[in-house]
Enzyme design. Structure first.
Site, PDB file in Angstrom:
ATOM      1  N   HIS A  51       0.825  -1.216   0.000  1.00 26.30           N
ATOM      2  CA  HIS A  51       0.000   0.000   0.000  1.00 26.30           C
ATOM      3  C   HIS A  51       0.854   1.258   0.000  1.00 26.30           C
ATOM      4  O   HIS A  51       0.460   2.296  -0.520  1.00 26.30           O
ATOM      5  CB  HIS A  51      -0.918   0.025   1.224  1.00 26.30           C
ATOM      6  CG  HIS A  51      -1.783  -1.170   1.355  1.00 26.30           C
ATOM      7  ND1 HIS A  51      -2.817  -1.428   0.485  1.00 26.30           N
ATOM      8  CD2 HIS A  51      -1.755  -2.204   2.223  1.00 26.30           C
ATOM      9  CE1 HIS A  51      -3.399  -2.561   0.840  1.00 26.30           C
ATOM     10  NE2 HIS A  51      -2.770  -3.054   1.878  1.00 26.30           N
ATOM     11  N   HIS A  76       5.808   7.393   6.121  1.00 23.68           N
ATOM     12  CA  HIS A  76       5.300   6.724   4.922  1.00 23.68           C
ATOM     13  C   HIS A  76       4.608   7.763   4.059  1.00 23.68           C
ATOM     14  O   HIS A  76       4.497   8.923   4.457  1.00 23.68           O
ATOM     15  CB  HIS A  76       4.340   5.582   5.311  1.00 23.68           C
ATOM     16  CG  HIS A  76       3.165   6.071   6.092  1.00 23.68           C
ATOM     17  ND1 HIS A  76       3.155   6.109   7.467  1.00 23.68           N
ATOM     18  CD2 HIS A  76       1.987   6.594   5.697  1.00 23.68           C
ATOM     19  CE1 HIS A  76       2.009   6.626   7.882  1.00 23.68           C
ATOM     20  NE2 HIS A  76       1.279   6.925   6.830  1.00 23.68           N
ATOM     21  N   HIS A  78       1.508   9.027   1.038  1.00 27.30           N
ATOM     22  CA  HIS A  78       0.164   8.877   0.487  1.00 27.30           C
ATOM     23  C   HIS A  78       0.024   9.705  -0.782  1.00 27.30           C
ATOM     24  O   HIS A  78       0.566  10.803  -0.887  1.00 27.30           O
ATOM     25  CB  HIS A  78      -0.897   9.392   1.464  1.00 27.30           C
ATOM     26  CG  HIS A  78      -1.026   8.602   2.714  1.00 27.30           C
ATOM     27  ND1 HIS A  78      -1.752   7.439   2.788  1.00 27.30           N
ATOM     28  CD2 HIS A  78      -0.522   8.803   3.947  1.00 27.30           C
ATOM     29  CE1 HIS A  78      -1.698   6.959   4.021  1.00 27.30           C
ATOM     30  NE2 HIS A  78      -0.946   7.773   4.750  1.00 27.30           N
ATOM     31  N   HIS A  95       3.626  11.174   6.003  1.00 26.50           N
ATOM     32  CA  HIS A  95       3.134  11.140   7.379  1.00 26.50           C
ATOM     33  C   HIS A  95       4.252  10.632   8.276  1.00 26.50           C
ATOM     34  O   HIS A  95       4.728   9.506   8.093  1.00 26.50           O
ATOM     35  CB  HIS A  95       1.921  10.207   7.502  1.00 26.50           C
ATOM     36  CG  HIS A  95       0.662  10.787   6.927  1.00 26.50           C
ATOM     37  ND1 HIS A  95      -0.479  10.036   6.743  1.00 26.50           N
ATOM     38  CD2 HIS A  95       0.377  12.050   6.516  1.00 26.50           C
ATOM     39  CE1 HIS A  95      -1.428  10.831   6.227  1.00 26.50           C
ATOM     40  NE2 HIS A  95      -0.932  12.047   6.081  1.00 26.50           N
ATOM     41  N   THR A 163      -6.022   7.270   9.610  1.00 30.54           N
ATOM     42  CA  THR A 163      -6.755   7.547   8.367  1.00 30.54           C
ATOM     43  C   THR A 163      -7.272   6.279   7.695  1.00 30.54           C
ATOM     44  O   THR A 163      -7.826   6.335   6.607  1.00 30.54           O
ATOM     45  CB  THR A 163      -5.865   8.306   7.358  1.00 30.54           C
ATOM     46  OG1 THR A 163      -4.723   7.511   7.067  1.00 30.54           O
ATOM     47  CG2 THR A 163      -5.438   9.643   7.912  1.00 30.54           C
TER      48      THR A 163
HETATM   49 ZN    ZN Z   1      -0.530   7.934   6.739  1.00 31.01          ZN
END
Ligand code: ZN
Length: 213
Positions: A51, A76, A78, A95, A163
């Protein structure tokens, strides 16, 4: 900020009133404690979990805010950026996830617009493991999370959540006001590896977003 797909079954994800990300509108300007970053270079440990790509840290990198010390655990990425500012959606976010002494989570978001190449990402992207097997690749090279921070340390702060499922609340969010840039090539390189991995902004439900002066 977790890396599970959004929308998995959890009542908080659907009905929680303190959810993340958010669109930051009408923040309240206040004198907030400065962010005292004490990040240190550490051996690069990076994982592809299918992911996102996640970089793990030991205990040496901390963020001090007022009387509280938070230890950086991992960062990480997004796409798109998740948190918006005045309706603007960003191309990407990093993040940086911290944990306080009491166990409280503090997530710090750094937003990216498309623009000039980002040197920190240029060092990271080629080292993301090809296999999404959850194994950490460990490198001789070091990583310093300071390189992912904007020069301007002004920030927004609000109370939010993970999230992705289980969308647990009680997570303190800091969103850096100054976005960084990444090149369109860097964004494309990421998107050939990973699908979009963050949900849309959630209602503030009356929460106040604070903005540092
Ligand atoms: Zn995150």
């Amino acid at each position: 900020m977790a890396s599970q797909p959004a929308g998995a079954a959890s009542p908080l994800c659907q009905f929680g009133h303190r959810q993340s990300p958010v669109d930051i509108v009408a923040p309240v300007r206040l004198k907030l404690a400065p962010l005292d970053f004490r990040y240190r270079a550490a051996p690069l440990k990076i994982v592809n979990d299918g992911h996102t790509a996640r970089v793990r840290f030991g205990k040496d990198s901390t963020l001090v805010i007022g009387n509280e010390t938070y230890t950086l655990q991992q960062f990480h990425f997004h796409t798109p950026g998740g948190d918006r500012i005045g309706g603007e959606e960003f191309a990407m976010a990093a993040h940086l996830l911290h944990r306080g002494k009491s166990g409280r989570l503090l997530a710090l978001a750094v937003l990216f617009r498309q623009g000039a190449e980002n040197p920190a990402l240029a060092a990271l992207w080629p080292r993301i493991p090809l296999r999404a097997d959850g194994d950490h690749a460990v490198f001789e090279a070091t990583v310093d999370a300071t390189e992912l921070l904007p020069a301007n340390r002004a920030y927004y702060r609000y109370e939010g959540s993970l999230t992705a499922a289980p969308c647990s609340e009680g997570v303190s969010w800091i969103v850096m006001k100054q976005p960084l840039t990444l090149s369109s090539e860097q964004l494309t390189q990421w998107k050939t590896r990973f699908t979009d991995n963050i949900r849309t902004p959630q209602s503030l439900h009356g929460r106040i977003v604070q903005e540092s002066l």
